[in-house]
Design a protein around this motif. Structure first.
Motif, short mmCIF file in Angstrom:
data_model
loop_
_atom_site.label_atom_id
_atom_site.label_comp_id
_atom_site.label_asym_id
_atom_site.label_seq_id
_atom_site.Cartn_x
_atom_site.Cartn_y
_atom_site.Cartn_z
N ASP A 1 0.81 -1.23 0.00
CA ASP A 1 0.00 0.00 0.00
C ASP A 1 0.84 1.27 0.00
N GLN A 2 2.10 1.17 -0.37
CA GLN A 2 2.97 2.35 -0.45
C GLN A 2 3.43 2.52 -1.89
N TRP A 3 3.15 3.70 -2.45
CA TRP A 3 3.58 4.00 -3.81
C TRP A 3 4.99 4.57 -3.78
N GLN A 4 5.77 4.22 -4.79
CA GLN A 4 7.11 4.77 -4.94
C GLN A 4 7.38 5.03 -6.41
N ALA A 5 8.32 5.93 -6.67
CA ALA A 5 8.67 6.31 -8.04
C ALA A 5 10.13 5.94 -8.30
N THR A 6 10.34 5.19 -9.37
CA THR A 6 11.69 4.79 -9.76
C THR A 6 12.09 5.51 -11.03
N SER A 7 13.25 6.18 -11.01
CA SER A 7 13.74 6.88 -12.19
C SER A 7 14.37 5.89 -13.16
N LEU A 8 13.96 5.96 -14.41
CA LEU A 8 14.47 5.07 -15.45
C LEU A 8 15.30 5.90 -16.43
N LYS A 9 16.61 5.73 -16.33
CA LYS A 9 17.51 6.50 -17.19
C LYS A 9 18.80 5.73 -17.36
N THR A 10 19.38 5.82 -18.55
CA THR A 10 20.68 5.22 -18.81
C THR A 10 21.68 6.31 -19.15
N PRO A 11 22.98 6.06 -18.96
CA PRO A 11 23.98 7.06 -19.35
C PRO A 11 23.91 7.30 -20.86
N GLY A 12 24.08 8.54 -21.25
CA GLY A 12 24.05 8.84 -22.69
C GLY A 12 23.87 10.32 -22.92
N ILE A 13 24.63 10.85 -23.87
CA ILE A 13 24.54 12.27 -24.19
C ILE A 13 23.45 12.48 -25.24
N PRO A 14 22.99 13.72 -25.44
CA PRO A 14 21.98 13.99 -26.46
C PRO A 14 22.40 13.50 -27.85
N ILE A 15 21.41 13.19 -28.64
CA ILE A 15 21.63 12.66 -29.98
C ILE A 15 22.17 13.75 -30.89
N GLY A 16 23.26 13.44 -31.59
CA GLY A 16 23.80 14.35 -32.59
C GLY A 16 25.02 15.13 -32.17
N MET A 17 25.40 15.04 -30.90
CA MET A 17 26.55 15.83 -30.44
C MET A 17 27.88 15.26 -30.93
N PHE A 18 28.02 13.93 -30.84
CA PHE A 18 29.26 13.29 -31.28
C PHE A 18 28.93 12.03 -32.07
N ALA A 19 29.73 11.77 -33.09
CA ALA A 19 29.50 10.60 -33.93
C ALA A 19 30.00 9.34 -33.23
N ASP A 20 29.46 8.21 -33.69
CA ASP A 20 29.92 6.88 -33.26
C ASP A 20 29.83 6.68 -31.75
N MET A 21 28.78 7.23 -31.14
CA MET A 21 28.58 7.02 -29.71
C MET A 21 27.93 5.67 -29.47
N VAL A 22 28.23 5.07 -28.32
CA VAL A 22 27.64 3.79 -27.92
C VAL A 22 26.68 4.07 -26.76
N PHE A 23 25.45 3.58 -26.89
CA PHE A 23 24.44 3.76 -25.86
C PHE A 23 24.15 2.43 -25.19
N SER A 24 23.70 2.47 -23.95
CA SER A 24 23.39 1.25 -23.21
C SER A 24 21.90 1.17 -22.95
N GLU A 25 21.42 -0.02 -22.72
CA GLU A 25 20.02 -0.23 -22.41
C GLU A 25 19.87 -1.09 -21.16
N VAL A 26 18.72 -0.98 -20.53
CA VAL A 26 18.43 -1.70 -19.30
C VAL A 26 17.08 -2.38 -19.44
N THR A 27 16.96 -3.58 -18.91
CA THR A 27 15.68 -4.31 -18.89
C THR A 27 15.25 -4.51 -17.45
N ILE A 28 14.01 -4.17 -17.16
CA ILE A 28 13.48 -4.33 -15.81
C ILE A 28 12.16 -5.09 -15.87
N GLU A 29 11.81 -5.70 -14.74
CA GLU A 29 10.51 -6.34 -14.60
C GLU A 29 9.49 -5.26 -14.22
#
Length: 389
Positions: free
Chosen positions: A286-314
């Motif tokens: 009966d307690q609500w909580q908020a989880t922030s969902l974010k991965t490291p990564g800079i805005p799109i278009g700033m630098f070429a050939d960037m590698v982004f990561s992803e996360v999978t949650i239940e």
């Protein structure tokens, strides 16, 4: 005066009948339409009705002097563009400063020299006409931005009730920003959802936003395209980053949060590039909580050939996901401070404690209650709510 324009209307306000007569005759001889008033209140009343291009007002008058007339004229939105000339025998610098502080645009000294009168009137009317032309261009630009905002709104998906309940709120700013979002099902199993925000305002931000939306909308209907899988958020962001470099997009970059929900496994896979985190609201004991969902990564278009990561949650049951742009929380409050992401998160938790899936209009009203006058909506505001069922 241009031949294709009606003669400018000038209002003379002076308690001296001789000065009124002189100015009226001189200005009529120059081809202007002239109205006269014998005191300040009469002058303001005439100005309110006629909205003259230029006003000549005596400084020293009983009851309402020229300074107060000027203040009231400049405080009126419709009259503030009238060019205001103070007629005065005062020549001290302090007096001129006082007149400028009241809103006067020019001064004319007594006794009136006809040549100086003509020159100052012509100069004032040129500035008045320039302001009118700029106002028309501003109105045309605002109309175009409203049309562009309507177009962006027409591209947004329709809310859904099944198999997930998805609603959203979208408020484009008066300058139109680069907010855009989308959600749709790939087959019966995968829900694709994302939100992006292009840097800057105006059509220069809106058009790249629409371009990205159309690209994703046209390609994500197929699970694979080329060498990457659109069901893998990190690969999508890498492809977008390589295809939308700042140097090729007029120095525009964008932030994005991209997720794929696997309905069968109740899993959410996501990746982000510089965008505010999504918030997953869940309830346990009966307690609500908020989880922030974010991965490291800079805005799109700033630098070429960037590698982004992803996360999978239940994704537990119950759970409600919120995607949003920074306009939902970056605004000035009634206490003259920035509201902030933490405050928005706390508001969501409190709202869910009252109702498992709060109605968006109610949430927006609660957010707006913290904003200073005209502060909320100064930037695009986007909020997407996904209730997993």
């Amino acid at each position: 005066m241009s031949g294709d324009r009606q003669p400018y209307r000038i209002l003379v306000i002076d308690d001296d009948p001789t000065t009124r007569l002189l100015l009226r005759k001189t200005l009529k001889d120059l081809g202007y339409q002239v109205s006269v008033a014998s005191h300040g209140r009469e002058g303001i009343a005439i100005a309110t009705v006629e909205k003259p291009a230029l006003i000549i007002c005596d400084w020293m008058m009983p009851e309402l002097d020229g300074l107060e007339v000027c203040r009231q004229i400049k405080q009126d939105q419709e009259l503030s563009r009238s060019f205001f000339v103070l007629l005065t025998a005062k020549g001290e610098l302090e007096d001129r400063i006082q007149g400028l502080d009241a809103g006067a645009d020019e001064f004319l000294s007594k006794p009136i020299d006809p040549n100086e009168l003509r020159a100052r009137i012509q100069a004032g009317l040129r500035l008045y006409q320039l302001n009118q032309d700029l106002l028309k261009q501003k109105q045309l630009l605002e109309a175009e931005l409203h049309e562009a905002a309507a177009y962006v709104r027409s591209l947004l998906p329709a809310p859904q009730d099944t198999p997930c309940k998805i609603n959203y709120y979208f408020l484009p700013s008066s300058q139109l920003g680069g907010d855009c979002f989308d959600f749709f099902w790939m087959g019966d199993r995968y829900l694709v959802l994302y939100i992006l925000d292009v840097s800057g305002h105006g059509l220069g931000a809106a058009l790249p936003s629409v371009s990205v939306l159309n690209l994703l909308r046209s390609t994500t209907r197929e699970q694979t395209s080329g060498t990457f899988d659109y069901l893998h958020p990190a690969q999508v962001l890498e492809a977008l980053n390589n295809g939308f470099q700042m140097m090729d997009q007029h120095e525009k970059y964008f932030t994005i949060w991209y997720g794929v929900y696997d309905r069968q496994r109740r899993q959410l896979t996501y990746a982000s590039g510089g965008h505010p985190p999504a918030l997953l609201l869940t309830c346990a004991a009966d307690q609500w909580q908020a989880t922030s969902l974010k991965t490291p990564g800079i805005p799109i278009g700033m630098f070429a050939d960037m590698v982004f990561s992803e996360v999978t949650i239940e994704v537990p049951d119950p759970a409600v996901l919120y995607l949003f742009s920074d306009g939902i929380y970056e605004f000035e409050t009634t206490e003259n401070r920035i509201w902030g992401l933490d405050a928005f998160k706390e508001l969501l938790i409190a709202a869910h404690a009252q109702e498992p899936v709060p109605a968006l209009p109610q949430l927006i009203r609660q957010v707006q209650s913290h904003a200073a006058v005209n502060a909320f909506g100064s930037d695009d505001v986007s909020l997407v709510q996904v209730a997993f069922q």
